[in-house]
Scaffold this active site. Structure first.
Site, PDB file in Angstrom:
ATOM      1  N   GLU A  86       5.679  -3.390   0.779  1.00 38.19           N
ATOM      2  CA  GLU A  86       5.814  -2.949  -0.601  1.00 38.19           C
ATOM      3  C   GLU A  86       4.981  -1.680  -0.724  1.00 38.19           C
ATOM      4  O   GLU A  86       3.747  -1.719  -0.675  1.00 38.19           O
ATOM      5  CB  GLU A  86       5.333  -4.008  -1.595  1.00 38.19           C
ATOM      6  CG  GLU A  86       5.626  -3.582  -3.031  1.00 38.19           C
ATOM      7  CD  GLU A  86       5.236  -4.634  -4.048  1.00 38.19           C
ATOM      8  OE1 GLU A  86       6.121  -5.112  -4.776  1.00 38.19           O
ATOM      9  OE2 GLU A  86       4.038  -4.964  -4.121  1.00 38.19           O
TER      10      GLU A  86
ATOM     11  N   CYS B 153       1.769   0.670  -8.207  1.00 39.33           N
ATOM     12  CA  CYS B 153       2.921   1.250  -7.525  1.00 39.33           C
ATOM     13  C   CYS B 153       4.168   1.231  -8.389  1.00 39.33           C
ATOM     14  O   CYS B 153       5.071   2.045  -8.213  1.00 39.33           O
ATOM     15  CB  CYS B 153       3.177   0.535  -6.199  1.00 39.33           C
ATOM     16  SG  CYS B 153       3.282  -1.261  -6.335  1.00 39.33           S
TER      17      CYS B 153
ATOM     18  N   GLY C 265       0.829  -1.201   0.000  1.00 37.33           N
ATOM     19  CA  GLY C 265       0.000   0.000   0.000  1.00 37.33           C
ATOM     20  C   GLY C 265       0.858   1.243   0.000  1.00 37.33           C
ATOM     21  O   GLY C 265       2.014   1.221  -0.437  1.00 37.33           O
ATOM     22  N   SER C 266       0.317   2.316   0.513  1.00 38.09           N
ATOM     23  CA  SER C 266       1.007   3.605   0.459  1.00 38.09           C
ATOM     24  C   SER C 266       2.144   3.682   1.471  1.00 38.09           C
ATOM     25  O   SER C 266       2.134   2.996   2.499  1.00 38.09           O
ATOM     26  CB  SER C 266       0.016   4.742   0.723  1.00 38.09           C
ATOM     27  OG  SER C 266      -0.358   4.761   2.093  1.00 38.09           O
ATOM     28  N   THR C 267       3.094   4.544   1.178  1.00 43.63           N
ATOM     29  CA  THR C 267       4.208   4.753   2.096  1.00 43.63           C
ATOM     30  C   THR C 267       3.727   5.329   3.419  1.00 43.63           C
ATOM     31  O   THR C 267       4.235   4.955   4.488  1.00 43.63           O
ATOM     32  CB  THR C 267       5.246   5.677   1.448  1.00 43.63           C
ATOM     33  OG1 THR C 267       5.780   5.014   0.283  1.00 43.63           O
ATOM     34  CG2 THR C 267       6.389   5.997   2.397  1.00 43.63           C
TER      35      THR C 267
END
Length: 489
Positions: free
Chosen positions: A260, A293, A238-240
């Site tokens: 990731e 991503c 997912g998102s950082t």
């Protein structure tokens, strides 16, 4: 349209959920209500964790022969494959991805990766001998030095909306093969397709507690998973921003964390490869509407030929058909939500404020009044400091930047807090590969692309921790134990 996956409940430690609260799932193609899914109750979340812990500690799965786990996981995958039509229809409806993409990339690609992972696991040793040190004093005491691979324990797998089936299989299959007990928590935006894994676990006869699928509208259950002392590992895609939160939540119990995260990947074209820019630009947005991503949303080209490239890329984007994902002619469907569309629009505005020019697209497609559609957009960006060149937008937006020489191209590509993927195109593979070696990313594709069970993926810098797929992706779900063995003296 084929019928959707019929299961609408979570699967908790061998039983189906009984909660009364519902998670409403929306169809992003027309903003209609798709289905309601029964949410996992707080007590069921806790039971999934406790039973996963019990099943692991009992050894019923972890200590089973590897061949037995392989047979069960193969049956698990066979059940998923048997639901092809309903599963593809479900992915199209809940994620808004064109039917051909959902079938080819998500379903066939995901199952191909999963079955390849089974084969790869079977080729890896459970134990490996280490060389005994040359030192005579040590060699006299140690007859054998062994590196042994054992399961981590209870694994929480948290997956995103943009590739729900692929991401679930990439985590669940290697985790189960290596003997872990697994709790899958899919994105609340696309939970329906993941519920097929619950019925697959039941059909394959996985012992109770070894596998659960939990569903929620918010994030309270996910936070319980990432902080619970009975959970040994969190695997998240997912998102950082959310990845950083998971690291903080996992820290008090010192869990293993595999992440990731976001990307802002570059695709570098050498002067002799500019004939490929149209196809390269289209690949960024086709199928996923740029919601990947690894999408190479920064195109780097020779500055003195930038105008030519912008013309070619704009022509390619103007030819892309945006439409309902069930329309066979549609190459791009909607983004996932109103918030995702607003993010795309906001970043186009920010890019222009900072000196970019919209060369193609930049708004909503004509004739599509309902649904979260965004026109494929090409931005002529003056430098890499532009917000559209630095931030992950997660939509069909491509930035085109010029470089004066190879050193500057490499510097621009590396000028990002992300490092997930990259691409290099050049007529001389050796010259292009030399550039690839200089890029600070977890993967680089030179004149091609590879998505394989045997090839690892993962990020440098703020794009993540650890690897998925390949031998590294399997070993990620294992602990390493060293055994030093000698005779009693």
């Amino acid at each position: 349209m084929a019928e959707l996956i019929s299961e609408r409940r979570s699967y908790v430690a061998g039983t189906w959920g009984t909660g009364k609260d519902l998670v409403a799932v929306e169809n992003p193609a027309d903003e209609s209500h798709l289905v309601d899914v029964v949410a996992t109750t707080p007590d069921e979340f806790e039971r999934a964790i406790v039973e996963a812990r019990r099943s692991f500690d009992s050894g019923i799965w972890a200590h089973a022969p590897a061949a037995e786990r392989v047979r069960a996981v193969t049956a698990f995958l066979d059940h998923i494959e048997s639901a092809r039509d309903a599963l593809v229809a479900t992915m199209v409806a809940e994620a808004g991805q064109p039917t051909a993409f959902a079938e080819r990339s998500q379903f066939l690609g995901g199952l191909g990766i999963a079955r390849g992972t089974v084969d790869l696991y079977c080729s890896l040793p459970e134990e490996e001998a280490n060389p005994v040190p040359v030192d005579e004093a040590v060699r006299g005491r140690v007859a054998l030095s062994i590196r042994r691979y054992e399961p981590v324990g209870v694994v929480a797998a948290i997956t995103p909306y943009n590739a729900a089936l692929i991401m679930a299989l990439q985590k669940v299959v290697p985790a189960l093969l290596t003997g872990n007990s697994v709790i899958l928590r899919p994105s609340p935006l696309t939970p329906v397709s993941s519920l097929i894994l619950g019925s697959a676990a039941a059909a394959a006869g996985l012992p109770p507690g070894v596998f659960s699928v939990v569903v929620e509208a918010g994030a309270a259950g996910a936070e319980l998973l990432t902080g619970h002392p009975a959970v040994d590992m969190v695997s998240f895609t997912g998102s950082t921003a959310v990845g950083k939160q998971i690291l903080a939540q996992a820290a008090p119990t010192v869990k293993q964390v595999a992440l990731e995260l976001g990307g802002k990947s570059a695709q570098i074209y050498l002067d002799d490869a500019l004939g490929k820019v149209g196809a390269g630009a289209a690949a960024v947005v086709a199928g996923t509407a740029g919601q990947a991503c690894v999408a190479a949303t920064r195109m780097l080209v020779p500055q003195n030929r930038k105008a030519e490239v912008l013309e070619r890329v704009s022509k390619a984007y103007s030819a892309l058909v945006v439409g309902a994902p069930t329309d066979p002619s549609a190459m791009i469907g909607p983004v996932i939500s109103a918030a995702a569309r607003e993010r795309c629009e906001r970043f186009v505005g920010l890019a222009v404020e900072h000196g970019a020019t919209v060369v193609e697209g930049g708004g909503r497609p004509a004739g599509l009044d309902r649904g979260y559609y965004v026109r494929p957009t090409v931005l002529d960006v003056p430098d890499n400091a532009n917000p559209a060149a630095q931030e992950e937008i997660f939509g069909p937006i491509l930035t085109v930047l010029g470089y004066r020489d190879i050193d500057e191209a490499v510097a621009i590509a590396n000028d990002s807090r992300y490092g997930l993927s990259a691409q290099v195109y050049g007529a001389d593979p050796a010259a292009a590969t030399a550039i690839a070696r200089r890029l600070r990313t977890g993967a680089v594709n030179v004149n091609t692309a590879l998505f394989s069970a045997y090839a690892p993926s993962g990020g440098y810098k703020q794009s993540g921790l650890g690897r998925e797929r390949g031998p590294d992706g399997i070993r990620a779900f294992q602990e390493v134990k060293h055994l030093a063995i000698g005779e009693l003296r």
